[in-house]
Design a protein around this motif. Structure first.
Motif, mmCIF file in Angstrom:
data_model
loop_
_atom_site.group_PDB
_atom_site.id
_atom_site.type_symbol
_atom_site.label_atom_id
_atom_site.label_comp_id
_atom_site.label_asym_id
_atom_site.label_seq_id
_atom_site.Cartn_x
_atom_site.Cartn_y
_atom_site.Cartn_z
ATOM 1 N N LEU A 225 27.254 17.432 78.479
ATOM 2 C CA LEU A 225 26.640 18.069 77.309
ATOM 3 C C LEU A 225 26.491 17.088 76.148
ATOM 4 N N ALA A 226 27.446 16.160 76.016
ATOM 5 C CA ALA A 226 27.374 15.218 74.896
ATOM 6 C C ALA A 226 26.131 14.337 75.018
ATOM 7 N N ARG A 229 22.929 16.492 74.442
ATOM 8 C CA ARG A 229 22.761 16.744 73.018
ATOM 9 C C ARG A 229 22.103 15.558 72.323
ATOM 10 N N TYR A 230 22.385 14.366 72.823
ATOM 11 C CA TYR A 230 21.838 13.172 72.191
ATOM 12 C C TYR A 230 20.333 13.043 72.397
ATOM 13 N N GLU A 250 21.841 22.260 69.533
ATOM 14 C CA GLU A 250 22.861 22.292 68.480
ATOM 15 C C GLU A 250 23.530 23.675 68.385
ATOM 16 N N VAL A 253 25.940 24.076 71.313
ATOM 17 C CA VAL A 253 27.170 23.313 71.100
ATOM 18 C C VAL A 253 28.059 24.026 70.074
ATOM 19 N N ALA A 263 33.115 28.067 78.248
ATOM 20 C CA ALA A 263 34.110 27.261 78.967
ATOM 21 C C ALA A 263 33.628 25.814 79.081
ATOM 22 N N LEU A 264 32.333 25.667 79.349
ATOM 23 C CA LEU A 264 31.750 24.336 79.525
ATOM 24 C C LEU A 264 31.877 23.511 78.235
ATOM 25 N N VAL A 265 31.564 24.126 77.115
ATOM 26 C CA VAL A 265 31.647 23.426 75.836
ATOM 27 C C VAL A 265 33.105 23.078 75.529
ATOM 28 N N ALA A 266 34.006 24.034 75.812
ATOM 29 C CA ALA A 266 35.423 23.791 75.527
ATOM 30 C C ALA A 266 35.996 22.684 76.415
ATOM 31 N N ALA A 267 35.394 22.470 77.576
ATOM 32 C CA ALA A 267 35.955 21.510 78.535
ATOM 33 C C ALA A 267 35.586 20.066 78.216
ATOM 34 N N VAL A 268 34.582 19.861 77.379
ATOM 35 C CA VAL A 268 34.141 18.488 77.111
ATOM 36 C C VAL A 268 35.190 17.774 76.258
ATOM 37 N N VAL B 186 33.056 18.520 84.384
ATOM 38 C CA VAL B 186 33.952 18.598 83.217
ATOM 39 C C VAL B 186 35.042 19.652 83.319
ATOM 40 N N ILE B 187 34.713 20.802 83.871
ATOM 41 C CA ILE B 187 35.723 21.861 83.921
ATOM 42 C C ILE B 187 36.850 21.474 84.877
ATOM 43 N N GLN B 189 37.536 18.425 85.781
ATOM 44 C CA GLN B 189 38.152 17.255 85.154
ATOM 45 C C GLN B 189 39.255 17.688 84.194
ATOM 46 N N ARG B 190 38.930 18.656 83.367
ATOM 47 C CA ARG B 190 39.889 19.149 82.388
ATOM 48 C C ARG B 190 41.117 19.730 83.090
ATOM 49 N N PRO B 258 29.283 9.144 72.872
ATOM 50 C CA PRO B 258 28.868 10.390 72.214
ATOM 51 C C PRO B 258 30.074 11.277 71.921
ATOM 52 N N ASP B 259 29.970 12.014 70.835
ATOM 53 C CA ASP B 259 31.108 12.789 70.357
ATOM 54 C C ASP B 259 30.648 14.198 70.026
ATOM 55 N N LEU B 260 31.037 15.140 70.868
ATOM 56 C CA LEU B 260 30.561 16.511 70.717
ATOM 57 C C LEU B 260 31.151 17.190 69.481
ATOM 58 N N ALA B 264 25.687 15.244 65.148
ATOM 59 C CA ALA B 264 24.944 14.361 66.037
ATOM 60 C C ALA B 264 24.587 13.082 65.298
ATOM 61 N N GLY B 265 25.136 11.954 65.721
ATOM 62 C CA GLY B 265 24.839 10.680 65.061
ATOM 63 C C GLY B 265 24.175 9.731 66.025
ATOM 64 N N LEU B 267 23.996 6.594 68.561
ATOM 65 C CA LEU B 267 24.862 5.815 69.448
ATOM 66 C C LEU B 267 24.394 4.364 69.349
#
Lengths: 333, 338
Positions: A225-226, A229-230, A250, A253, A263-268, B186-187, B189-190, B258-260, B264-265, B267
């Protein structure tokens, strides 16, 4: 399902598109044991010209299959896939050729996407030849494409072979090849997942800037997602072959609406020391795609599932500026 | 501070390629405290995997320890006989590979493979091994009825849990995990990272976590070791190193990530590519890509010096780190390396 404020007709339109694969061999089919995996199961969305949209989800959610249908590497087994008003599945001969020059795919692994026996010049000339662009124009178009992806000193690369280039340079060549025919629509499938972090940002910047500059419509397929988003102003989240949420990146997110997106957003993970370690609001273990749960396919992992979720698959509901497929968000009747 | 579980002192590892030695890891020094997770961060080819594998003494045929030592619990791993090392593997130091699929045998059930480790290496009886296998599966969150399944019947995330269960089988003190979550969603992974944290907290196990992902470091690690082109360039407590990096490479990595959680800045990439280790540049190896490089950086190798307490960095300009950090967050700084 229209937003109501479209500027012109959509460039790409999927209407209940399906991609089903039979599983099991001939014997299983004769015995009637064969089943079907619904890689894409009724996906509907539209892309306006110039939009960049992320297709986000975990492995097996159908994002890559959707991308393959969009560029017609796979034919939809149901529903419709339209490009510029035409049914993509029906294209043949010259119409298909024309489609192939207007639509391009950028692959995940730049180390495998290029013919190792071709020089970079050959790699870039190939699509021009396929599209019957006169030879005299090749050099200029190759140089232009290389400048576009910021491989400034083109002369330095032209006569080299892929193995002599770094991953970041290769992925720029892959992009240059995709862009050389000036496509209107590009599907990029995890284009930076094989690259190192310090190099990745440069390739992402090129993708984002060229797309915006040339007004190319793009689908960016990713599980991250990060990254989505970019590069994408809008994101479509998929789960087990279906769309669960579709809206401005945005907003997704900042305030995900579907329990799966939450859940997906929280997992990043984020690159800061202070971050939440709270348990994810999701059950363990993704279901077997050959045998998904009835009703809403997310319900057996959903912390907020109720009776109706097992019975009925949720249809699209408009909430704020988004489309959410979840019974929780349906208007109360 | 307690006695470290593992102390690396000036460890170097070389690969023989043709008739030339390529130094993949040069003079690496750092400590691993008991019950802590240390992130070993860097890009492909920086030597992090070679370093991690050397701690189990499983290296490619053309690799050798070129110098230094790794003191684990009072013994130098690098000087042990193969027999003594064999006694250490699994029992004291266990390994989790990036792709568990490649480390599990496809023709045996996972229960059989777990039992083999427990019986042959751990000396348990059949019944005790069965009980222990069930206990291990419960720890890593797999239903015990899946012990009879073959590796291909598990999803990627589940297989990685099986690999963790295998690594835990004989109660090791140190687990070396080589990109254990890189191939996972990601899920999942977490969930795996949460598992590692829990093992650290409940069993006091230490983990060396090899990763290229600074978000993963931020999520689970207590300390960080940053490597670049075969050398340790920065090491320190996780929070201090990520919020106030003292080495320009670490500063650059932060900009490229990148930083969620933030607005948004932009990179910013680090221009160029790591050097070829067969013929590395003299002086600081990051100098050719560093926007802050000076003349001395291209001639003198910077040593790992104290920046702040146990936060060290190998940079000639450490005293100016704060100023450099301020300049490093500006994109333009990275456009044309000095």
């Amino acid at each position: 399902m229209k937003d109501g404020h479209d500027q012109g007709p959509p460039l790409v339109r999927l209407d209940a598109a399906e991609l089903h694969f039979p599983v099991g061999g001939v014997v299983a089919q004769l015995q009637g044991r064969a089943t079907v995996v619904k890689a894409v199961d009724g996906v509907t969305f539209e892309l306006r010209r110039g939009e960049s949209v992320g297709l986000l989800g975990e492995s097996g959610c159908g994002k890559t299959s959707t991308g393959r249908m969009l560029v017609r590497l796979d034919k939809a087994t149901g529903g419709r896939v339209e490009f510029d008003g035409e049914d993509v599945s029906g294209l043949t001969g010259d119409a298909l050729k024309r489609f192939r020059s207007r639509v391009q795919l950028i692959f995940q692994n730049p180390f495998e996407a290029l013919n190792p026996r071709f020089t970079i010049r050959d790699v870039l000339a190939e699509p021009l030849e396929n599209a019957r662009i006169p030879r005299a124009e090749h050099e200029e178009r190759i140089l232009r494409a290389m400048a576009l992806v910021k491989l400034g000193d083109a002369g330095q690369f032209m006569d080299r072979y892929p193995h002599q280039l770094s991953g970041g340079q290769l992925q720029r060549i892959v992009m240059a090849r995709a862009l050389i025919l000036e496509p209107e629509f590009v599907v990029a499938d995890e284009p930076v997942s094989m690259l190192d972090v310090s190099v990745r940002a440069g390739v992402l910047n090129v993708f984002r800037d060229v797309r915006a500059q040339q007004g190319i419509t793009a689908i960016y397929i990713s599980h991250d997602l990060a990254l989505v988003r970019y590069v994408c102003e809008r994101t479509i989240v998929m789960y087990l072959g279906r769309i669960v949420e579709d809206g401005p990146t945005e907003d997704i997110v900042a305030n995900p609406l579907h329990p799966y997106t939450q859940a997906l957003v929280a997992a990043v993970p984020v690159p800061h020391p202070d971050q939440s370690h709270a348990p994810l609001p999701i059950g363990r273990g993704a279901p077997d795609p050959r045998n998904p749960p009835s009703g809403c396919t997310f319900r057996d992992r959903c912390p907020r599932a109720f009776d109706r979720c097992a019975v009925e698959a949720p249809g699209p509901t408009h909430v704020q500026n988004r489309i959410v497929h979840c019974h929780l968000h349906e208007p109360k009747t | 501070m307690t006695q470290p579980l593992l102390t690396l002192k000036d460890l170097s590892i070389a690969y023989r390629v043709g008739d030339q030695d390529t130094i993949a890891v040069e003079g690496a020094s750092f400590d691993v405290q008991p019950g802590s997770i240390v992130g070993l961060v860097g890009e492909s080819g920086c030597g992090k995997t070679t370093l991690a594998r050397s701690l189990t003494r499983v290296l490619a045929g053309n690799a050798r320890i070129a110098g230094g030592e790794a003191i684990f619990d009072g013994r130098d791993i690098m000087a042990l006989s193969e027999r003594a090392m064999n006694g250490l593997r699994w029992r004291e130091i266990a390994f989790i590979p990036q792709s568990a699929m490649n480390s599990l045998d496809p023709v045996y059930t996972v229960g059989t493979q777990l039992a083999e480790v427990l019986i042959r290496r751990g000396g348990l009886g059949r019944t005790a091994a069965r009980t222990r296998a069930e206990e291990l599966f419960e720890w890593v969150g797999i239903e015990t009825n899946r012990l009879g399944d073959y590796p291909h019947q598990f999803s990627g995330g589940m297989r990685q849990r099986v690999a963790i269960a295998l690594a835990l089988a004989l109660d090791p003190k140190l687990i070396i995990a080589d990109e254990p979550v890189t191939a996972l969603d990601v899920i999942v992974q977490r969930q795996i990272l949460d598992q590692l944290r829990e093992l650290k907290e409940r069993l006091g196990i230490s983990v060396i976590l090899v990763t290229h992902d600074i978000s993963v470091v931020a999520y689970v690690c207590d300390r960080v070791v940053v490597m670049y082109a075969g050398r340790v360039v920065e090491t320190g407590p996780m929070a201090a190193t990520l919020t106030a990096p003292a080495h320009p490479y670490t500063m650059g990595l932060r900009n490229a990530f990148p930083d969620l959680a933030s607005a948004a800045g932009e990179l910013t990439p680090i221009e160029g590519a790591p050097p070829d280790l067969a013929s590395p540049p003299p002086g600081c190896r990051f100098a050719p890509r560093c926007p802050f490089a000076e003349a001395r950086c291209r001639t003198d190798v910077p040593g790992l010096d104290v920046y702040d307490g146990d936060h060290l960095a190998a940079c000639h300009r450490i005293p100016e780190a704060e100023t450099l950090r301020a300049r490093a967050v500006v994109s333009e700084t990275w456009e044309a390396p000095a």
